[in-house]
Design an enzyme around this catalytic site. Structure first.
Site, short mmCIF file in Angstrom:
data_model
loop_
_atom_site.label_atom_id
_atom_site.label_comp_id
_atom_site.label_asym_id
_atom_site.label_seq_id
_atom_site.Cartn_x
_atom_site.Cartn_y
_atom_site.Cartn_z
N ARG A 1 1.50 -1.32 0.00
CA ARG A 1 0.00 0.14 0.02
C ARG A 1 0.87 1.10 0.20
O ARG A 1 0.68 2.62 -0.48
CB ARG A 1 -0.60 0.28 1.37
CG ARG A 1 -1.61 1.05 1.29
CD ARG A 1 -2.90 1.33 2.05
NE ARG A 1 -3.80 1.26 2.56
CZ ARG A 1 -4.08 2.52 3.77
NH1 ARG A 1 -3.26 2.17 4.83
NH2 ARG A 1 -5.03 3.44 3.58
N HIS B 1 0.14 4.12 -2.27
CA HIS B 1 -0.23 6.00 -2.82
C HIS B 1 1.43 6.83 -3.08
O HIS B 1 1.42 7.65 -2.24
CB HIS B 1 -0.50 5.57 -0.40
CG HIS B 1 -1.60 4.95 -0.30
ND1 HIS B 1 -2.35 5.87 1.02
CD2 HIS B 1 -2.13 4.67 -0.75
CE1 HIS B 1 -3.36 5.22 1.01
NE2 HIS B 1 -3.57 4.50 -0.45
N ASN C 1 -3.95 8.96 4.52
CA ASN C 1 -2.53 8.20 5.02
C ASN C 1 -2.48 8.18 6.54
O ASN C 1 -1.94 7.16 7.14
CB ASN C 1 -1.39 9.10 4.12
CG ASN C 1 -1.47 8.54 3.09
OD1 ASN C 1 -1.62 7.47 2.70
ND2 ASN C 1 -0.41 9.60 2.22
N HIS D 1 -6.42 -6.33 -2.24
CA HIS D 1 -7.56 -6.46 -1.41
C HIS D 1 -7.38 -8.03 -0.67
O HIS D 1 -7.84 -8.01 0.38
CB HIS D 1 -8.30 -5.49 -0.55
CG HIS D 1 -8.09 -3.93 -1.04
ND1 HIS D 1 -9.39 -3.18 -0.50
CD2 HIS D 1 -7.03 -3.27 -0.77
CE1 HIS D 1 -8.96 -1.93 -0.92
NE2 HIS D 1 -7.63 -1.67 -1.09
N ASP E 1 -3.94 -13.73 -3.05
CA ASP E 1 -5.17 -15.27 -3.53
C ASP E 1 -6.24 -14.68 -4.32
O ASP E 1 -6.30 -13.78 -4.06
CB ASP E 1 -5.49 -16.76 -2.83
CG ASP E 1 -5.91 -16.32 -2.25
OD1 ASP E 1 -6.70 -14.69 -1.40
OD2 ASP E 1 -6.38 -17.25 -0.52
#
Length: 317
Positions: free
Chosen positions: A61, A65, A93, A192, A245
């Protein structure tokens, strides 16, 4: 007619600039100047992820970002100064982005090997790839040679990073602004499949939305009360939260997307078919994800004489 020709030429020039910048990046950039750089980064990432699986998602992440705010230039790592407010306190953030200590550790290790050679932006890019691999996901060739910015932008961080409240059209637009197709947006959203989110980012969904599995919503309310507990965490993928996955997409099919923006990918819109495709074919997802990550890593890099190689990732030289 002349104005259209001017716009065409301007677009062509911009395309050439982008292509020239990415062309200066190379997967073998440190082969002679710092041959142990990549193995050093990998060892540190493996250790960090072994200690805390969530750190893998956090480092991935961090790269995302960073790149979505004026390109992959390490700007997200800069601390505030008397003359500059950095990106760490931006809405997407603040109290959320993490992994800075891991990057600091890697930077100090690499600096001891090759002082002033490896950029913080490159460390973040490689750490993201190694984090995905450490959690069972695909690998890809990270192109290297980025330099670090000397400044950051709070306003750009607030406006450019897609919010968890966005609609499908908002998501498509946010990614399109960075040159990504809707398909690539869906693939990147598959990140995610790892990581966790704070109660404050999904509270509205579990109490007010209808396109959510009722048992799933009930279980989440136990972790995320209607008031308070803003920083309580829940996995973005409740099926296999520490494995990279395609379970994330299967969860969307069952209306078990944690964030509003997650479930938007499968709510009767144009991306439903892509979610179905990735749900049934994990190989297709991981291939497309890896390709999209290469593309993301090439967003407006500083190269050549642009930027600097920061000695300390938290402050400009």
């Amino acid at each position: 007619m002349a104005s259209k020709r001017f716009e065409f030429l301007l677009g062509l020039c911009l395309l050439l600039v982008i292509n020239m910048a990415s062309a200066q990046l190379s997967s073998t950039f440190y082969a002679t100047s710092c041959p142990k750089a990549l193995s050093t980064i990998k060892s540190a990432v493996d250790s960090a992820v072994s200690n805390e699986a969530r750190m893998g998602a956090s480092l991935l992440r961090l790269h995302f970002h960073d790149c979505f705010v004026n390109g992959c230039d390490g700007s997200i790592l800069l601390d505030d100064t008397a003359n500059m407010t950095g990106e760490k306190t931006a809405g997407p953030n603040n109290n959320s982005v993490r992994g800075f200590g891991v990057i600091d550790t890697i930077k100090s290790q690499v600096e001891s090997l090759c002082p002033g050679v490896v950029s913080c932006a490159d460390i973040v890019a490689v750490a993201a790839r190694d984090s995905v691999v450490a959690l069972g996901g695909p690998s890809w060739n990270v192109l290297l040679g980025r330099r670090d910015s000397a400044t950051a932008s709070l306003s750009a961080a607030n406006s450019n990073i897609p919010a968890p409240t966005l609609s499908l059209s908002g998501l498509i637009s946010a990614f399109s602004n960075k040159g990504f197709t809707a398909k690539e947006m869906v693939a990147l959203s598959g990140s995610h499949t790892i990581g966790q989110a704070r109660c404050t980012t999904f509270r509205t969904r579990i109490y007010n939305e209808t396109n959510i599995n009722s048992a799933f919503a009930t279980s989440l309310r136990g972790k995320c009360p209607s008031t308070g507990g803003d920083n309580n965490l829940s996995p973005l993928d409740t099926t296999s939260p520490t494995s990279f996955d395609n379970a994330y997409f299967k969860n969307l099919q069952s209306q078990k997307g944690l964030l509003h923006s997650d479930q938007q990918l499968f709510s009767g819109g144009s991306t439903d078919s892509q979610v179905n495709a990735y749900s049934s074919n994990s190989g297709s997802f991981t291939t497309d994800f890896a390709n999209a990550m290469v593309k993301m890593g090439n967003l407006s890099p500083l190269t050549g004489t642009s930027g600097q190689i920061r000695k300390n990732c938290r402050k400009a030289n």
